[in-house]
Write an enzyme that holds these catalytic residues in place. Structure first.
Site, PDB file in Angstrom:
ATOM      1  CE  LYS A  57     -21.367 -18.278   1.587  1.00 24.08           C
ATOM      2  NZ  LYS A  57     -22.448 -17.304   1.624  1.00 24.08           N
ATOM      3  CB  ILE A 106     -30.307 -18.372  -4.510  1.00 24.90           C
ATOM      4  CG1 ILE A 106     -29.435 -19.501  -5.082  1.00 24.90           C
ATOM      5  CG2 ILE A 106     -31.259 -18.923  -3.457  1.00 24.90           C
ATOM      6  CD1 ILE A 106     -28.407 -20.061  -4.106  1.00 24.90           C
ATOM      7  CB  SER A 130     -22.306 -23.366   1.271  1.00 25.74           C
ATOM      8  OG  SER A 130     -21.892 -24.306   0.313  1.00 25.74           O
ATOM      9  CB  ALA A 131     -23.624 -28.684   1.298  1.00 24.02           C
ATOM     10  CG  ASP A 191     -27.247  -7.446  -6.124  1.00 29.91           C
ATOM     11  OD1 ASP A 191     -26.136  -7.288  -6.668  1.00 29.91           O
ATOM     12  OD2 ASP A 191     -27.793  -8.554  -5.991  1.00 29.91           O
ATOM     13  CE1 TYR A 249     -19.050 -19.342  -1.110  1.00 30.65           C
ATOM     14  CE2 TYR A 249     -19.000 -21.734  -1.283  1.00 30.65           C
ATOM     15  CZ  TYR A 249     -19.712 -20.554  -1.182  1.00 30.65           C
ATOM     16  OH  TYR A 249     -21.088 -20.587  -1.150  1.00 30.65           O
ATOM     17  CG  ASN A 305     -16.528 -21.959 -11.955  1.00 24.77           C
ATOM     18  OD1 ASN A 305     -15.514 -22.015 -12.622  1.00 24.77           O
ATOM     19  ND2 ASN A 305     -16.965 -20.842 -11.385  1.00 24.77           N
TER      20      ASN A 305
HETATM   21  P1  NAD Z   1     -25.144 -14.926  -7.184  1.00 27.44           P
HETATM   22  O1  NAD Z   1     -23.742 -14.510  -7.453  1.00 27.44           O
HETATM   23  O2  NAD Z   1     -26.034 -15.187  -8.315  1.00 27.44           O
HETATM   24  O3  NAD Z   1     -25.839 -13.862  -6.224  1.00 27.44           O
HETATM   25  C1  NAD Z   1     -25.112 -13.091  -5.290  1.00 27.44           C
HETATM   26  C2  NAD Z   1     -25.551 -11.651  -5.436  1.00 27.44           C
HETATM   27  O4  NAD Z   1     -24.825 -10.848  -4.502  1.00 27.44           O
HETATM   28  C3  NAD Z   1     -25.299 -11.072  -6.826  1.00 27.44           C
HETATM   29  O5  NAD Z   1     -26.461 -10.410  -7.283  1.00 27.44           O
HETATM   30  C4  NAD Z   1     -24.148 -10.098  -6.602  1.00 27.44           C
HETATM   31  O6  NAD Z   1     -24.201  -9.015  -7.524  1.00 27.44           O
HETATM   32  C5  NAD Z   1     -24.385  -9.680  -5.181  1.00 27.44           C
HETATM   33  N1  NAD Z   1     -23.182  -9.202  -4.474  1.00 27.44           N
HETATM   34  C6  NAD Z   1     -21.946  -9.764  -4.500  1.00 27.44           C
HETATM   35  N2  NAD Z   1     -21.101  -9.036  -3.730  1.00 27.44           N
HETATM   36  C7  NAD Z   1     -21.837  -8.014  -3.210  1.00 27.44           C
HETATM   37  C8  NAD Z   1     -21.514  -6.936  -2.339  1.00 27.44           C
HETATM   38  N3  NAD Z   1     -20.269  -6.753  -1.864  1.00 27.44           N
HETATM   39  N4  NAD Z   1     -22.507  -6.072  -1.997  1.00 27.44           N
HETATM   40  C9  NAD Z   1     -23.759  -6.241  -2.495  1.00 27.44           C
HETATM   41  N5  NAD Z   1     -24.109  -7.229  -3.333  1.00 27.44           N
HETATM   42  C10 NAD Z   1     -23.143  -8.115  -3.673  1.00 27.44           C
HETATM   43  O7  NAD Z   1     -25.059 -16.215  -6.214  1.00 27.44           O
HETATM   44  P2  NAD Z   1     -26.212 -17.217  -5.769  1.00 27.44           P
HETATM   45  O8  NAD Z   1     -25.956 -18.513  -6.431  1.00 27.44           O
HETATM   46  O9  NAD Z   1     -27.524 -16.563  -5.879  1.00 27.44           O
HETATM   47  O10 NAD Z   1     -25.798 -17.401  -4.244  1.00 27.44           O
HETATM   48  C11 NAD Z   1     -26.373 -16.621  -3.214  1.00 27.44           C
HETATM   49  C12 NAD Z   1     -25.733 -16.991  -1.893  1.00 27.44           C
HETATM   50  O11 NAD Z   1     -25.898 -18.390  -1.666  1.00 27.44           O
HETATM   51  C13 NAD Z   1     -24.232 -16.725  -1.831  1.00 27.44           C
HETATM   52  O12 NAD Z   1     -23.934 -16.234  -0.544  1.00 27.44           O
HETATM   53  C14 NAD Z   1     -23.620 -18.092  -2.031  1.00 27.44           C
HETATM   54  O13 NAD Z   1     -22.356 -18.220  -1.390  1.00 27.44           O
HETATM   55  C15 NAD Z   1     -24.654 -18.990  -1.371  1.00 27.44           C
HETATM   56  N6  NAD Z   1     -24.650 -20.359  -1.908  1.00 27.44           N
HETATM   57  C16 NAD Z   1     -24.766 -20.557  -3.265  1.00 27.44           C
HETATM   58  C17 NAD Z   1     -24.748 -21.843  -3.772  1.00 27.44           C
HETATM   59  C18 NAD Z   1     -24.823 -22.089  -5.256  1.00 27.44           C
HETATM   60  O14 NAD Z   1     -24.376 -23.152  -5.707  1.00 27.44           O
HETATM   61  N7  NAD Z   1     -25.376 -21.180  -6.053  1.00 27.44           N
HETATM   62  C19 NAD Z   1     -24.631 -22.941  -2.904  1.00 27.44           C
HETATM   63  C20 NAD Z   1     -24.534 -22.705  -1.531  1.00 27.44           C
HETATM   64  C21 NAD Z   1     -24.535 -21.405  -1.041  1.00 27.44           C
HETATM   65  C1  WQD Z   2     -21.179 -31.318  -9.516  1.00 27.46           C
HETATM   66  C2  WQD Z   2     -20.623 -32.619 -10.079  1.00 27.46           C
HETATM   67  C3  WQD Z   2     -18.272 -32.498 -10.590  1.00 27.46           C
HETATM   68  C4  WQD Z   2     -18.649 -29.569 -13.826  1.00 27.46           C
HETATM   69  C5  WQD Z   2     -20.179 -26.484  -6.000  1.00 27.46           C
HETATM   70  C6  WQD Z   2     -19.401 -25.847  -4.891  1.00 27.46           C
HETATM   71  C7  WQD Z   2     -20.213 -25.800  -3.628  1.00 27.46           C
HETATM   72  C8  WQD Z   2     -21.595 -25.180  -3.861  1.00 27.46           C
HETATM   73  C9  WQD Z   2     -22.278 -25.752  -5.058  1.00 27.46           C
HETATM   74  C10 WQD Z   2     -21.658 -22.876  -3.171  1.00 27.46           C
HETATM   75  C11 WQD Z   2     -19.262 -32.976  -9.501  1.00 27.46           C
HETATM   76  C12 WQD Z   2     -19.082 -32.705 -11.843  1.00 27.46           C
HETATM   77  C13 WQD Z   2     -18.904 -30.449 -12.792  1.00 27.46           C
HETATM   78  C14 WQD Z   2     -18.187 -30.096 -15.066  1.00 27.46           C
HETATM   79  C15 WQD Z   2     -18.326 -32.318 -14.160  1.00 27.46           C
HETATM   80  N1  WQD Z   2     -21.528 -23.778  -4.074  1.00 27.46           N
HETATM   81  N2  WQD Z   2     -18.756 -31.787 -12.943  1.00 27.46           N
HETATM   82  N3  WQD Z   2     -18.049 -31.452 -15.187  1.00 27.46           N
HETATM   83  O1  WQD Z   2     -18.699 -29.113  -6.824  1.00 27.46           O
HETATM   84  O2  WQD Z   2     -20.795 -30.231  -5.951  1.00 27.46           O
HETATM   85  O3  WQD Z   2     -20.486 -27.830  -5.632  1.00 27.46           O
HETATM   86  O4  WQD Z   2     -21.409 -25.758  -6.189  1.00 27.46           O
HETATM   87  O5  WQD Z   2     -21.739 -22.970  -1.975  1.00 27.46           O
HETATM   88  O6  WQD Z   2     -19.453 -25.074  -2.711  1.00 27.46           O
HETATM   89  O7  WQD Z   2     -18.212 -26.599  -4.670  1.00 27.46           O
HETATM   90  O8  WQD Z   2     -20.965 -28.651  -7.893  1.00 27.46           O
HETATM   91  O9  WQD Z   2     -21.808 -28.388 -10.162  1.00 27.46           O
HETATM   92  O10 WQD Z   2     -19.368 -27.931  -9.730  1.00 27.46           O
HETATM   93  O11 WQD Z   2     -20.207 -30.295  -9.645  1.00 27.46           O
HETATM   94  O12 WQD Z   2     -18.171 -33.533 -14.304  1.00 27.46           O
HETATM   95  O13 WQD Z   2     -17.908 -29.359 -16.021  1.00 27.46           O
HETATM   96  O14 WQD Z   2     -20.411 -32.450 -11.497  1.00 27.46           O
HETATM   97  O15 WQD Z   2     -17.083 -33.216 -10.615  1.00 27.46           O
HETATM   98  O16 WQD Z   2     -19.217 -34.369  -9.402  1.00 27.46           O
HETATM   99  P1  WQD Z   2     -20.119 -29.053  -6.569  1.00 27.46           P
HETATM  100  P2  WQD Z   2     -20.588 -28.714  -9.428  1.00 27.46           P
END
Ligand code: NAD
Ligand code: WQD
Length: 354
Positions: free
Chosen positions: A165, A13, A137-138, A32, A161, A211
């Site tokens: 948050k 992101i 996060s949701a 980073d 996790y 995942n």
């Molecule tokens: P990402 O892992 O791709 O990015 C996180 C970055 O932080 C990476 O570049 C990693 O190297 C860096 N990092 C980790 N630990 C660190 C540390 N101790 N010091 C400095 N840098 C560090 O993840 P993302 O998907 O880009 O997510 C970004 C943020 O959004 C996270 O806080 C995550 O919890 C939150 N978030 C992500 C999702 C999602 O599904 N991707 C959903 C909701 C919230």
């Molecule tokens: C989506 C749907 C699964 C994988 C997760 C974290 C959440 C947030 C976003 C950070 C669900 C199904 C998945 C697979 C499947 N992250 N699925 N086969 O669980 O909504 O959210 O990522 O904040 O905290 O929990 O996302 O992409 O894992 O799953 O059928 O191999 O796909 O059951 O219905 P999720 P997901």
């Protein structure tokens, strides 16, 4: 225009948000530790934002470091100020995000997510930088009681996790309450961020087996994995598979720009906003959208439900529209097209020459 510290800016992101912020004219300092990313992502960010060598050095600075290192953070703020370019605001992406891993190594999650955020906030406070956009996060809503989910829904995380948050959000509330006219904070609760920059140059690059649904589906389409396991076919949804609110990562990036603009323009406040589309899509709808976008088949099989999953999570995004004038512009077909552009040009992620 502001000078921004972007923690975790090389990640999924963060990298997309850096492109949007550079194009909006902001100057960035990325911190980073590259534990889940590569500096190559930032090289591509700079190319996408069309920075030449000279402006790249000035407008996109990169430091390798850990958010849990107080001395390193102190140096960053102090050096920026003494170079005449103090940090105006922070966008804090750095953290760990895998739900299953958080259940195996909770200490690590509390350390990076909570201790890391506390160190960052202490450095910000000490240097008088009190504007922050935080990646929430949701996942905080756990098993939601009503859908679409408003920001007023109960916070009831169901894994370490999510607890970490929620703890950072609580810390931010306590901090804002301690100095109400000083802190400008936005907690952005993302739903399911997916997709990639439309150029296909940057995208999501999970380590090992993904995942999450989207990267798994795209790795099946590109031939890296044989077939998708669909977790549950008996959910109370239209086709029996889980429903989520998928948000294009470029929409999410634009949401950060809008939140930052709002914080900088308005009096001190703590804003908590859902960032989602308000639309749900089932697992099978995702599979079919990806098949259309890629022209490839995505074989799948139904298996048992995954522990900890909810049937449906969809955002009520109306507050973000009201407060930021922001809403998503891209749908599932755009997400799939751009996700495929990234996956097909980079079948092994950043490991492979594009
Ligand atoms: P990402 O892992 O791709 O990015 C996180 C970055 O932080 C990476 O570049 C990693 O190297 C860096 N990092 C980790 N630990 C660190 C540390 N101790 N010091 C400095 N840098 C560090 O993840 P993302 O998907 O880009 O997510 C970004 C943020 O959004 C996270 O806080 C995550 O919890 C939150 N978030 C992500 C999702 C999602 O599904 N991707 C959903 C909701 C919230
Ligand atoms: C989506 C749907 C699964 C994988 C997760 C974290 C959440 C947030 C976003 C950070 C669900 C199904 C998945 C697979 C499947 N992250 N699925 N086969 O669980 O909504 O959210 O990522 O904040 O905290 O929990 O996302 O992409 O894992 O799953 O059928 O191999 O796909 O059951 O219905 P999720 P997901």
């Amino acid at each position: 225009m502001a000078r921004l510290l972007i923690t975790g800016g090389a990640g999924f992101i963060g990298s997309h948000t850096c492109v949007v912020l550079l194009q909006a004219g902001h100057d960035l300092l990325v911190l980073d530790d590259f534990s889940n990313s590569t500096p190559l992502a930032l090289e591509r960010v700079s190319a996408l934002a069309q920075l030449d060598n000279q402006s790249c050095q000035a407008r996109l600075q990169v430091r390798r470091g850990d958010i849990r290192d107080p001395a390193g953070l102190d140096n960053l703020f102090a050096q920026s100020a003494s170079a005449g370019a103090p940090i105006d605001a922070v966008i804090h992406f750095a953290g760990l995000k895998a739900v299953g891993e958080s259940m195996r190594v909770p200490l690590r999650y509390w350390d990076v997510n909570l201790t890391g955020s506390r160190c960052l906030l202490a450095a910000m406070d000490a240097h008088g930088c009190r504007t922050l956009v935080f990646s929430s996060s949701a996942t905080l809503y756990g098993y939601p009681e009503c859908v679409p989910i408003p920001e007023t829904a109960p916070i009831q995380p169901i894994n370490p996790y999510g607890h970490s948050k929620a703890a950072v959000e609580q810390l931010l509330h306590d901090l804002a309450a301690s100095a109400p006219n000083q802190w400008r904070i936005a907690c952005l609760r993302y739903f399911n961020p997916v997709g990639a920059h439309p150029s296909g140059e940057i995208g999501e690059d999970p380590l090992g087996t993904p995942n999450n649904l989207f990267p798994f589906v795209s790795q099946v389409a590109v031939g890296r994995r044989k077939s998708l396991q669909v977790f549950g076919g008996d959910w109370p949804t239209n086709d029996g598979t889980g429903v989520r609110d998928y948000i294009h990562v470029m929409d999410l990036a634009e949401g950060h720009r809008a939140a930052l603009d709002c914080l900088l323009a308005e009096p001190a406040q703590l804003l908590t906003l859902n960032l989602g589309s308000g639309q749900g899509a089932s697992v099978l709808e995702v599979v079919h959208a990806f098949e259309r976008a890629s022209g490839r088949q995505v074989p799948y099989e139904h298996v048992a439900r995954r522990a900890g999953d909810a049937a449906i999570t969809v955002a009520d995004p109306s507050l973000a529209l009201q407060r930021l004038g922001w809403r998503t512009q891209r749908g599932l077909d755009d997400i799939s097209r751009d996700g495929w552009a990234w996956q097909s040009a980079n079948p092994d992620g950043y490991d492979e020459p594009g």
